[in-house]
Design a protein around this motif. Structure first.
Motif, PDB file in Angstrom:
ATOM      1  N   HIS A  23       0.861  -1.181   0.000  1.00  0.00           N
ATOM      2  CA  HIS A  23       0.000   0.000   0.000  1.00  0.00           C
ATOM      3  C   HIS A  23       0.897   1.230   0.000  1.00  0.00           C
ATOM      4  O   HIS A  23       1.931   1.249   0.677  1.00  0.00           O
ATOM      5  CB  HIS A  23      -0.911  -0.008   1.228  1.00  0.00           C
ATOM      6  CG  HIS A  23      -1.992   1.022   1.206  1.00  0.00           C
ATOM      7  ND1 HIS A  23      -1.754   2.352   1.478  1.00  0.00           N
ATOM      8  CD2 HIS A  23      -3.321   0.916   0.937  1.00  0.00           C
ATOM      9  CE1 HIS A  23      -2.887   3.021   1.387  1.00  0.00           C
ATOM     10  NE2 HIS A  23      -3.854   2.179   1.048  1.00  0.00           N
ATOM     11  N   PRO A  24       0.555   2.279  -0.727  1.00  0.00           N
ATOM     12  CA  PRO A  24       1.449   3.437  -0.858  1.00  0.00           C
ATOM     13  C   PRO A  24       1.622   4.264   0.398  1.00  0.00           C
ATOM     14  O   PRO A  24       2.547   5.086   0.469  1.00  0.00           O
ATOM     15  CB  PRO A  24       0.780   4.264  -1.961  1.00  0.00           C
ATOM     16  CG  PRO A  24      -0.667   3.883  -1.894  1.00  0.00           C
ATOM     17  CD  PRO A  24      -0.660   2.432  -1.548  1.00  0.00           C
ATOM     18  N   SER A  25       0.777   4.090   1.393  1.00  0.00           N
ATOM     19  CA  SER A  25       0.909   4.906   2.594  1.00  0.00           C
ATOM     20  C   SER A  25       0.977   4.097   3.877  1.00  0.00           C
ATOM     21  O   SER A  25       1.114   4.674   4.958  1.00  0.00           O
ATOM     22  CB  SER A  25      -0.269   5.890   2.700  1.00  0.00           C
ATOM     23  OG  SER A  25      -1.491   5.181   2.826  1.00  0.00           O
ATOM     24  N   VAL A  26       0.889   2.784   3.780  1.00  0.00           N
ATOM     25  CA  VAL A  26       0.870   1.943   4.976  1.00  0.00           C
ATOM     26  C   VAL A  26       2.103   1.036   5.002  1.00  0.00           C
ATOM     27  O   VAL A  26       2.267   0.205   4.111  1.00  0.00           O
ATOM     28  CB  VAL A  26      -0.406   1.082   5.020  1.00  0.00           C
ATOM     29  CG1 VAL A  26      -0.413   0.216   6.274  1.00  0.00           C
ATOM     30  CG2 VAL A  26      -1.645   1.955   4.950  1.00  0.00           C
ATOM     31  N   PRO A  27       2.968   1.174   6.003  1.00  0.00           N
ATOM     32  CA  PRO A  27       4.107   0.261   6.124  1.00  0.00           C
ATOM     33  C   PRO A  27       3.621  -1.172   6.313  1.00  0.00           C
ATOM     34  O   PRO A  27       2.519  -1.410   6.823  1.00  0.00           O
ATOM     35  CB  PRO A  27       4.840   0.773   7.370  1.00  0.00           C
ATOM     36  CG  PRO A  27       4.405   2.188   7.522  1.00  0.00           C
ATOM     37  CD  PRO A  27       2.977   2.212   7.040  1.00  0.00           C
ATOM     38  N   GLY A  28       4.435  -2.108   5.907  1.00  0.00           N
ATOM     39  CA  GLY A  28       4.072  -3.514   6.067  1.00  0.00           C
ATOM     40  C   GLY A  28       5.296  -4.359   6.320  1.00  0.00           C
ATOM     41  O   GLY A  28       6.436  -3.934   6.076  1.00  0.00           O
ATOM     42  N   SER A  29       5.079  -5.566   6.815  1.00  0.00           N
ATOM     43  CA  SER A  29       6.187  -6.477   7.076  1.00  0.00           C
ATOM     44  C   SER A  29       5.714  -7.913   6.931  1.00  0.00           C
ATOM     45  O   SER A  29       4.522  -8.208   7.057  1.00  0.00           O
ATOM     46  CB  SER A  29       6.760  -6.254   8.476  1.00  0.00           C
ATOM     47  OG  SER A  29       5.788  -6.547   9.471  1.00  0.00           O
ATOM     48  N   CYS A  30       6.661  -8.799   6.672  1.00  0.00           N
ATOM     49  CA  CYS A  30       6.373 -10.222   6.611  1.00  0.00           C
ATOM     50  C   CYS A  30       7.504 -10.963   7.300  1.00  0.00           C
ATOM     51  O   CYS A  30       8.643 -10.503   7.335  1.00  0.00           O
ATOM     52  CB  CYS A  30       6.228 -10.710   5.162  1.00  0.00           C
ATOM     53  SG  CYS A  30       7.700 -10.475   4.145  1.00  0.00           S
TER      54      CYS A  30
END
Length: 452
Positions: free
Chosen positions: A110-117
């Motif tokens: 998402h262009p404005s939401v950080p994410g991790s896996c």
């Protein structure tokens, strides 16, 4: 009746006829018992070989099936930006991987939401182990910034390190980030590689924003991909593999989000594990090369006698010079200044000072933290002090991008060294601005270094 025209089996004594449908299925006679035995053995080996080949084929098929399923799970969990085959080649290679059930184990880009896996290696039935992690941070993003403060960061916080029970400042808890090449691409440390991608112009993508009823346009100016190997003693070759994985992921994420950028290849260099051991300050180099010159002036006072630097890369997004006092220097400074230096079970509490610089988008999200809900934004174009967090900062414009420089000092130590703080920050910033062609430099005022 004599049926001489009907052939007999070689071992037939003449008491029965050789009807094929009733005849025993024996090996043909090779003329001797030894040859017959060898023939039977060869046939047995051939049959066993066929069976083994079938079993090996099944094992290979099953292994490939597990690997294909694992690669699919990795790709889906990591926002479809990572090369799953390259991930599974880390650590000498694995056959099976899984994704956890935690909210931080997978993300959608998402262009404005950080994410991790986070990916786990599957071991014996019912067991799994930390293996690989990726995080994606879009910029601008105020929630995932760069935080400084005496309590926010503690470079010598491990009081129970067996390698330094009575000398906490001999070795830092973690190695400072090292630049990849000239630093433009990103940084690395013991087990993590970070790669940055800068959009040639802000990319606007439709996305949902919490608290709104419909989509909003989010401007993306850059993004950062961090990849980590989650196992001990990461070999040098795996750091190079992590760099390639991060480059691939940054390119794919930028492309999927409409961020026009050019991410260079990872440098063809050995990414040796960075050192954590501090050197005598008189031998400081790299990002601390300016420090020995300051120590030769009258501003020395109770300044640190140890240093840990990184290579002074011309395009790095961030850089650090870590300084600390040895136990004898700490005791002397405490005695002469009248300040408290706690003498605990594992030696004197560490007295240290950290000088950091951030450039570009990284400089826009620098915050001084002084505890819960006590935070100050250190905005580009400003300068000052935040004594509650033991932080002072300066700013500049370096080759067209905003820059923020910070000085963070350990608790109790800031009073012992307060008279030298202004000279310490200025000497550091002067070195950075000269090396990187900075202008519009702003320093804190003398009053900003006054007592709390």
């Amino acid at each position: 009746m004599n049926h001489s025209h009907i052939p007999r089996w070689p071992d037939d004594p003449g008491t029965h006829f050789a009807f094929p449908e009733r005849a025993p299925r024996l090996f043909p006679d090779r003329g001797s018992r030894l040859r017959n035995t060898v023939n039977r053995l060869l046939c047995a080996v051939a049959v066993a070989g066929i069976g083994g080949a079938c079993w090996g084929f099944w094992l290979e098929y099953d292994e490939n099936r597990d690997r294909a399923a694992s690669e699919k799970a990795i790709a889906e969990a990591c926002g479809d930006v990572v090369d799953p085959a390259a991930v599974m080649d880390l650590g000498g290679g694995i056959d099976r991987a899984k994704v956890g059930s935690s909210h931080s184990d997978s993300f959608d880009l998402h262009p404005s939401v950080p994410g991790s896996c986070e990916i786990y290696r599957v071991g014996e039935p019912g067991t799994s182990y930390g293996y690989f992690a990726l995080s994606f941070t879009p910029r601008p993003n105020e929630e995932y910034g760069n935080f400084v403060g005496a309590r926010e960061e503690e470079p010598f916080g491990d009081r129970y390190d067996d390698d330094r029970p009575d000398d906490l400042t001999s070795t830092a808890d973690y190695a400072p980030d090292q630049p990849l090449g000239d630093g433009r691409l990103g940084t690395f440390d013991d087990d993590t590689v970070s790669v940055n991608a800068v959009c040639s112009k802000p990319a606007s993508k439709a996305g949902s924003t919490s608290g709104t009823s419909g989509p909003s346009l989010t401007s993306l100016t850059s993004l950062t991909i961090d990849v980590s190997a989650m196992y001990d003693d990461v070999p040098t070759g795996d750091r190079a593999r992590l760099a390639d994985i991060a480059v691939h992921a940054a390119r794919r994420a930028a492309d999927k989000l409409g961020c026009a950028t050019k991410v260079s290849e990872a440098p063809d260099a050995t990414l040796a594990a960075p050192g954590r051991r501090l050197a005598p300050a008189a031998r400081a180099d790299g990002t601390c090369a300016w420090y020995p010159r300051l120590l030769r002036t009258s501003a020395r006072g109770h300044l640190p006698d140890r240093a840990l630097s990184t290579p002074a890369a011309g395009q790095a997004w961030s850089e650090r010079c870590l300084l600390a006092l040895s136990p004898p220097a700490t005791a002397r400074a405490a005695r002469e200044s009248g300040e408290e230096a706690d003498d605990g079970l594992h030696g004197l509490d560490p007295w240290w000072a950290a000088l950091d610089s951030w450039f570009g988008d990284e400089a826009k999200v620098v915050y001084a933290e002084a505890g819960y809900k006590s935070q100050r934004h250190l905005a580009p174009g400003t300068a000052g002090g935040y004594p509650r967090a033991n932080v002072w900062w300066a700013s500049a414009v370096c080759r067209g991008v905003p820059t923020v420089h910070t000085l963070t000092v350990a608790d109790h130590y800031e009073k012992a060294v307060r008279k030298q703080l202004g000279a310490l920050l200025r000497a550091y910033v002067d070195d950075v601005t000269e090396r990187r062609g900075c202008t519009d430099v702003k320093f804190p005022k003398p009053a900003d270094f006054a007592t709390k």
